[in-house]
Design an enzyme around this catalytic site. Structure first.
Site, short mmCIF file in Angstrom:
data_model
loop_
_atom_site.label_atom_id
_atom_site.label_comp_id
_atom_site.label_asym_id
_atom_site.label_seq_id
_atom_site.Cartn_x
_atom_site.Cartn_y
_atom_site.Cartn_z
N HIS A 78 37.89 49.28 82.26
CA HIS A 78 38.89 47.84 81.55
C HIS A 78 38.85 47.26 83.00
O HIS A 78 39.25 45.88 82.84
CB HIS A 78 40.47 48.79 82.24
CG HIS A 78 41.32 47.83 81.90
ND1 HIS A 78 42.02 47.82 82.27
CD2 HIS A 78 42.38 47.03 80.78
CE1 HIS A 78 43.38 47.01 82.00
NE2 HIS A 78 43.23 46.60 81.22
N GLU A 82 35.94 44.50 81.50
CA GLU A 82 36.71 43.37 80.72
C GLU A 82 37.94 42.35 81.55
O GLU A 82 37.66 41.74 80.73
CB GLU A 82 37.70 44.41 79.85
CG GLU A 82 38.54 44.16 78.92
CD GLU A 82 39.75 44.20 78.11
OE1 GLU A 82 41.07 43.80 78.26
OE2 GLU A 82 40.28 45.31 78.43
N HIS A 83 38.75 42.97 82.39
CA HIS A 83 39.30 41.37 82.92
C HIS A 83 38.28 40.30 83.17
O HIS A 83 38.60 39.53 82.83
CB HIS A 83 40.50 42.05 83.98
CG HIS A 83 41.53 42.55 83.50
ND1 HIS A 83 42.51 41.74 83.36
CD2 HIS A 83 41.96 43.74 82.42
CE1 HIS A 83 44.23 42.54 82.94
NE2 HIS A 83 42.88 43.22 82.37
N GLU A 116 49.66 45.26 86.17
CA GLU A 116 49.57 45.28 84.93
C GLU A 116 50.09 47.63 84.64
O GLU A 116 50.87 47.81 83.75
CB GLU A 116 48.63 45.26 83.97
CG GLU A 116 48.38 46.09 82.26
CD GLU A 116 47.33 45.59 82.11
OE1 GLU A 116 46.89 45.92 80.91
OE2 GLU A 116 45.78 44.71 82.45
#
Length: 439
Positions: free
Chosen positions: A57, A60-61, A137
């Site tokens: 993840h 991905e950023h 997040e």
């Protein structure tokens, strides 16, 4: 025909595999002049090990930063100029990137995706800023959300050795200790054409997309991918229970039963019809106002403020049949648990009616037809099925297999899988902030 590709043709999807292993799938839909471009990498949280959770993840950023040929932020500027929508998502099984745009601009999206497949520049300063965004997040979506905390804790108890036990966003300790070299290594290992699927759907022509794919992705070399060890969950030999104390207003419960997935049927480990019968079972319990939970527990006995059931059968590993509920005002959580288990017991001892079967099949098919009206949904379905090893062809078999499910098969899977020895039970015990809740 080029000698460096393998081509196949199917009724609903056109397929080509480039020499470097990139699979290209094209779904034509000429109703509107739009297209969806998606690149799916077969890498997600279930490929991670302890200590590096959240790495997929976090990467991905970083994929939205600069490349060897473009500065950070340029990707977004180019797409915004042509009115494209773009984003990405990470799951347990894959990471996907997409653009929704006017069909005339498809080449732009393919050029950008081809560039960042192997040309990403992972910068230390960019990483240090972005990892803080990921941590925030996590705080907002999980740590400050009692339902998310409950599900995260539930998964960690339900699974012992299955990697689905880890959260997609990662454990905070792992995020705190993640470094740039971790991302560089992950990117180098997994972001390769032979570990990816390019899906293009909409107002496009397959042969033109294949040519563009060759132009923008064909020069990337295939990579020797890391060996993926099997991490199938060991058999559960008794019920598991957990109580989660977190700031919340209402109690709730969650139950999960170990069940086979679509992949289990594909591998011949269970009968082909079993996953579809489990899908039907979930819809009979929770498929609108006429479903059993709503009719019997919410409106009938008024014992539940809400109750739901869901079957998760589409991962690259077997998952769970989930049931959750919130007790009605004045009802004890244990009484709701007993009522839910009583509904399950009825499914084991009595056949569902033909009327129920017909209703659910009609609902499922109506939903499927409605969803297929969306080009983006179709592309996502194709990419997800392909990335979990199920194959996009399953999409074309779904309607036939659902319609073939019988009442006897629904009863059989209820008896076989919905038993307490294969169950994990979680209860959310609400804590007030004043009493020292851990928010």
């Amino acid at each position: 025909m080029n000698t460096d590709v393998v081509t196949k043709k199917a009724p609903s999807v056109s397929e080509k595999v480039l020499k470097n292993g990139l699979k290209v799938l094209v779904k034509e839909d000429h109703r509107a002049p739009i297209a969806v471009v998606q690149v799916w990498y077969r890498i997600g949280t279930s490929y991670e090990h302890e200590g590096i959770t959240g790495l997929s993840h976090a990467l991905e950023h970083m994929m939205f930063k600069g490349t060897e040929s473009r500065k950070s932020g340029e990707f977004e500027v180019i797409l915004s100029r042509i009115g494209a929508e773009n984003n990405a998502f990470t799951s347990q099984d894959y990471t996907a990137y997409y653009e929704v745009l006017a069909a005339e601009h498809v080449e732009t999206a393919l050029e950008l995706e081809g560039d960042r497949m192997r040309g990403l520049v992972l910068d230390k300063a960019e990483f240090e800023k972005e990892i803080e965004v990921v941590k925030e997040e996590r705080r907002m979506r999980t740590d400050d959300n009692p339902n998310s905390v409950m599900r995260e804790q539930f998964n960690a108890v339900a699974y012992l050795n299955n990697p689905y036990r880890a959260p997609v966003i990662g454990w905070m300790e792992d995020l705190d200790n993640m470094n740039l070299d971790d991302l560089k290594d992950w990117y180098a290992k997994w972001y390769a054409p032979n570990n990816a699927t390019l899906v293009v759907a909409g107002d496009v022509e397959p042969e033109k997309i294949f040519a563009l794919a060759e132009k923008y992705f064909g020069h990337h070399e295939s990579m020797k991918l890391p060996e993926v060890k099997p991490r199938t969950e060991i058999p559960q030999i008794g019920p598991r229970e957990i109580v989660i104390k977190a700031p919340a207003k209402v109690e709730r419960l969650m139950m999960g039963f170990k069940t086979p997935g679509m992949i289990s049927a594909k591998q011949g480990k269970v009968e082909k019809w079993e996953p579809y019968a489990l899908d039907m079972l979930a819809s009979i319990l929770d498929g609108g106002s006429s479903a059993r939970f709503s009719k019997n527990l919410v409106r009938g006995q008024e014992i539940a403020a809400g109750a739901s059931a869901g079957y998760m059968g589409y991962g690259r590993m077997p998952q769970l049949f989930m049931i959750s509920g919130v007790p009605a005002t004045g009802v004890k959580i244990e009484d709701l648990r007993k009522a839910l288990m009583a509904e399950i017991e009825t499914m084991k001892t009595s056949l569902v009616t033909q009327e129920e079967l017909d209703r659910v099949k009609a609902q499922v098919l109506a939903s499927e037809i409605y969803q297929r009206d969306s080009v983006e949904h179709m592309a996502t379905t194709i990419g997800a099925l392909e990335s979990t090893g199920l194959g996009w062809q399953l999409m074309d078999e779904y309607e036939k297999n659902i319609l073939a499910v019988t009442a006897e098969q629904v009863q059989q899977v209820a008896k076989k899988y919905l038993n307490e020895d294969q169950m994990t039970f979680a209860r959310l015990d609400p804590q007030s902030l004043e009493a020292g809740g851990n928010k």
